[in-house]
Write a protein that holds these residues in place. Structure first.
Motif, mmCIF file in Angstrom:
data_model
loop_
_atom_site.group_PDB
_atom_site.id
_atom_site.type_symbol
_atom_site.label_atom_id
_atom_site.label_comp_id
_atom_site.label_asym_id
_atom_site.label_seq_id
_atom_site.Cartn_x
_atom_site.Cartn_y
_atom_site.Cartn_z
ATOM 1 N N LEU A 106 95.681 -0.199 29.686
ATOM 2 C CA LEU A 106 96.984 -0.763 30.028
ATOM 3 C C LEU A 106 97.674 -1.322 28.789
ATOM 4 O O LEU A 106 98.867 -1.091 28.557
ATOM 5 C CB LEU A 106 96.806 -1.888 31.055
ATOM 6 N N ARG A 107 96.923 -2.074 28.002
ATOM 7 C CA ARG A 107 97.494 -2.655 26.782
ATOM 8 C C ARG A 107 98.018 -1.564 25.852
ATOM 9 O O ARG A 107 99.080 -1.702 25.241
ATOM 10 C CB ARG A 107 96.440 -3.505 26.064
ATOM 11 N N ALA A 108 97.264 -0.474 25.731
ATOM 12 C CA ALA A 108 97.689 0.621 24.857
ATOM 13 C C ALA A 108 99.011 1.205 25.340
ATOM 14 O O ALA A 108 99.909 1.516 24.524
ATOM 15 C CB ALA A 108 96.614 1.704 24.808
ATOM 16 N N LYS A 109 99.178 1.348 26.644
ATOM 17 C CA LYS A 109 100.414 1.904 27.183
ATOM 18 C C LYS A 109 101.584 0.935 27.013
ATOM 19 O O LYS A 109 102.722 1.353 26.772
ATOM 20 C CB LYS A 109 100.223 2.272 28.652
ATOM 21 N N LEU A 110 101.319 -0.359 27.141
ATOM 22 C CA LEU A 110 102.370 -1.352 26.935
ATOM 23 C C LEU A 110 102.756 -1.424 25.461
ATOM 24 O O LEU A 110 103.935 -1.566 25.116
ATOM 25 C CB LEU A 110 101.908 -2.724 27.441
ATOM 26 N N LYS A 111 101.762 -1.328 24.582
ATOM 27 C CA LYS A 111 102.024 -1.358 23.140
ATOM 28 C C LYS A 111 102.857 -0.156 22.697
ATOM 29 O O LYS A 111 103.630 -0.233 21.743
ATOM 30 C CB LYS A 111 100.694 -1.373 22.374
ATOM 31 N N ALA A 112 102.684 0.969 23.374
ATOM 32 C CA ALA A 112 103.461 2.159 23.021
ATOM 33 C C ALA A 112 104.949 1.934 23.273
ATOM 34 O O ALA A 112 105.800 2.536 22.616
ATOM 35 C CB ALA A 112 102.975 3.356 23.831
ATOM 36 N N VAL A 113 105.273 1.048 24.213
ATOM 37 C CA VAL A 113 106.675 0.732 24.505
ATOM 38 C C VAL A 113 107.170 -0.415 23.636
ATOM 39 O O VAL A 113 108.275 -0.359 23.087
ATOM 40 C CB VAL A 113 106.840 0.362 25.998
ATOM 41 N N ALA A 114 106.370 -1.467 23.509
ATOM 42 C CA ALA A 114 106.760 -2.654 22.740
ATOM 43 C C ALA A 114 105.598 -3.068 21.844
ATOM 44 O O ALA A 114 104.776 -3.904 22.232
ATOM 45 C CB ALA A 114 107.139 -3.785 23.696
ATOM 46 N N PRO A 115 105.493 -2.497 20.661
ATOM 47 C CA PRO A 115 104.336 -2.721 19.780
ATOM 48 C C PRO A 115 104.105 -4.174 19.387
ATOM 49 O O PRO A 115 102.963 -4.567 19.134
ATOM 50 C CB PRO A 115 104.665 -1.875 18.542
ATOM 51 N N ASN A 116 105.164 -4.980 19.332
ATOM 52 C CA ASN A 116 105.024 -6.357 18.849
ATOM 53 C C ASN A 116 104.887 -7.386 19.967
ATOM 54 O O ASN A 116 104.898 -8.588 19.703
ATOM 55 C CB ASN A 116 106.229 -6.723 17.971
ATOM 56 N N VAL A 117 104.799 -6.926 21.187
ATOM 57 C CA VAL A 117 104.714 -7.848 22.324
ATOM 58 C C VAL A 117 103.302 -7.844 22.896
ATOM 59 O O VAL A 117 102.732 -6.786 23.168
ATOM 60 C CB VAL A 117 105.715 -7.445 23.433
ATOM 61 N N GLU A 118 102.724 -9.037 23.073
ATOM 62 C CA GLU A 118 101.404 -9.180 23.695
ATOM 63 C C GLU A 118 101.630 -9.563 25.156
ATOM 64 O O GLU A 118 101.760 -10.734 25.499
ATOM 65 C CB GLU A 118 100.580 -10.257 22.976
ATOM 66 N N ALA A 119 101.681 -8.563 26.016
ATOM 67 C CA ALA A 119 102.034 -8.817 27.415
ATOM 68 C C ALA A 119 100.882 -9.388 28.226
ATOM 69 O O ALA A 119 101.086 -10.226 29.106
ATOM 70 C CB ALA A 119 102.538 -7.530 28.063
ATOM 71 N N ILE A 120 99.659 -8.934 27.967
ATOM 72 C CA ILE A 120 98.499 -9.372 28.737
ATOM 73 C C ILE A 120 97.620 -10.277 27.887
ATOM 74 O O ILE A 120 97.178 -9.887 26.804
ATOM 75 C CB ILE A 120 97.683 -8.169 29.254
ATOM 76 N N ARG A 121 97.394 -11.496 28.363
ATOM 77 C CA ARG A 121 96.567 -12.468 27.655
ATOM 78 C C ARG A 121 95.125 -12.390 28.144
ATOM 79 O O ARG A 121 94.870 -12.160 29.322
ATOM 80 C CB ARG A 121 97.088 -13.888 27.881
ATOM 81 N N THR A 122 94.198 -12.582 27.217
ATOM 82 C CA THR A 122 92.780 -12.662 27.568
ATOM 83 C C THR A 122 92.321 -14.102 27.433
ATOM 84 O O THR A 122 92.544 -14.732 26.395
ATOM 85 C CB THR A 122 91.924 -11.786 26.636
ATOM 86 N N LEU A 123 91.724 -14.640 28.481
ATOM 87 C CA LEU A 123 91.125 -15.976 28.410
ATOM 88 C C LEU A 123 89.620 -15.777 28.409
ATOM 89 O O LEU A 123 89.031 -15.446 29.450
ATOM 90 C CB LEU A 123 91.578 -16.838 29.591
ATOM 91 N N ARG A 124 89.039 -15.906 27.242
ATOM 92 C CA ARG A 124 87.626 -15.574 27.057
ATOM 93 C C ARG A 124 86.746 -16.340 28.042
ATOM 94 O O ARG A 124 86.874 -17.539 28.205
ATOM 95 C CB ARG A 124 87.200 -15.873 25.623
ATOM 96 N N GLY A 125 85.876 -15.594 28.695
ATOM 97 C CA GLY A 125 84.968 -16.184 29.662
ATOM 98 C C GLY A 125 85.606 -16.441 31.021
ATOM 99 O O GLY A 125 84.931 -16.900 31.941
ATOM 100 N N THR A 126 86.911 -16.146 31.147
ATOM 101 C CA THR A 126 87.601 -16.408 32.413
ATOM 102 C C THR A 126 88.208 -15.146 32.995
ATOM 103 O O THR A 126 87.785 -14.653 34.035
ATOM 104 C CB THR A 126 88.701 -17.467 32.223
ATOM 105 N N GLY A 127 89.208 -14.587 32.310
ATOM 106 C CA GLY A 127 89.848 -13.391 32.844
ATOM 107 C C GLY A 127 91.126 -13.049 32.119
ATOM 108 O O GLY A 127 91.235 -13.241 30.895
ATOM 109 N N ARG A 144 108.269 -0.140 35.592
ATOM 110 C CA ARG A 144 109.033 0.045 34.362
ATOM 111 C C ARG A 144 108.801 -1.155 33.448
ATOM 112 O O ARG A 144 108.774 -2.297 33.907
ATOM 113 C CB ARG A 144 110.532 0.203 34.659
ATOM 114 N N TYR A 145 108.644 -0.854 32.166
ATOM 115 C CA TYR A 145 108.420 -1.897 31.164
ATOM 116 C C TYR A 145 109.529 -1.770 30.136
ATOM 117 O O TYR A 145 109.636 -0.745 29.466
ATOM 118 C CB TYR A 145 107.039 -1.707 30.535
ATOM 119 N N TYR A 146 110.377 -2.810 30.060
ATOM 120 C CA TYR A 146 111.566 -2.754 29.218
ATOM 121 C C TYR A 146 112.365 -1.476 29.484
ATOM 122 O O TYR A 146 112.842 -0.808 28.574
ATOM 123 C CB TYR A 146 111.191 -2.860 27.741
ATOM 124 N N GLY A 147 112.481 -1.164 30.777
ATOM 125 C CA GLY A 147 113.315 -0.041 31.186
ATOM 126 C C GLY A 147 112.640 1.320 31.152
ATOM 127 O O GLY A 147 113.198 2.296 31.644
#
Length: 239
Positions: free
Chosen positions: A207-228, A152-155
């Motif tokens: 995954l990001r698209a599904k999280l954005k559908a619940v909370a459009p203004n929240v960046e839940a998953i960070r990308t570290l370029r060249g790392t992961g 569940r994401y934000y309920g």
């Protein structure tokens, strides 16, 4: 200074003696239990800094013991490592999906086991579980139900594929922890040798698209370029 207490749940006395020796030599206080029942009693009497669980116990499956220990007061704060004679990948996957911090197969190097124990405790900042339980838990807007394979994401329940669930569950387990693509492939995919970096990227995108559908203004998953990738540690309590 109090030595970190390590619960060792292993039914083979020879292996248990070796583990206790190397742990004590490295400055830990090992407590040996040969059965799951003994482990439950010791765990409830005093929370250890870490638990080492053999999967093949005589009175209970180690995975089942793990879930029961996690359900005890303060149990979710105790890092745990699985120890097994079986090297099947499915055991490793099950252990990690349950939430274990690490997994090592017999036969193993005792010094490697101690090194992994040291790494796990350092990753958890070396805090005793009792102290961690007393501190307020950080607000993370995810609720994971492993048995129902639901997050569940934000309920709101997320409709996730098998691999999306595995990825998100792993990220949620350690907010802020950066996982490389190779680590994600190894811990989530059944046969990661046949998968590629872009497989992870594609699943993270959905995954990001599904999280954005619940909370459009929240960046839940960070990308570290060249790392992961990593789950953001500063997620708001409400979107």
């Amino acid at each position: 200074m109090t030595k970190p207490r390590i619960l060792v749940v292993e039914d083979e006395s020879g292996i248990a003696d070796t583990i206790q020796y190397v742990l004590a030599t490295d400055g830990y206080q090992p407590v040996w239990c040969a059965t799951a029942e003994q482990a439950m009693a010791e765990f409830q009497a005093q929370l250890p800094a870490l638990a080492i669980l053999d999967v093949g116990l005589p009175d209970r499956n180690g995975f089942e013991l793990f879930k029961q220990l996690q359900a005890l007061p303060g149990g979710a704060d105790v890092p745990m490592l699985f120890l097994t004679a079986r090297s099947d990948e499915i055991d490793r996957v099950v252990g990690l999906e349950l939430g274990a911090d690490d997994y090592i197969a017999k036969p193993f190097s005792p010094r490697e086991l101690v090194a992994r124990v040291r790494t796990i405790l350092r990753r958890s900042n070396g805090r005793a579980p009792a102290a961690a339980a007393a501190a307020p838990a950080p607000v993370v807007p995810f609720a994971v139900d492993v048995e129902k394979r639901q997050i569940r994401y934000y309920g709101r329940p997320l409709e996730l594929s098998r691999y999306e669930f595995g990825l998100l569950r792993l990220l949620v387990h350690k907010p802020g922890r950066v996982y490389t693509r190779d680590e994600l492939l190894a811990q989530v995919w059944d046969d990661h040798s046949d998968s590629f970096d872009r497989t992870v990227d594609a699943h993270i995108k959905t995954l990001r698209a599904k999280l954005k559908a619940v909370a459009p203004n929240v960046e839940a998953i960070r990308t570290l370029r060249g790392t992961g990738y990593a789950l953001a540690e500063d997620l708001p309590p409400a979107p």
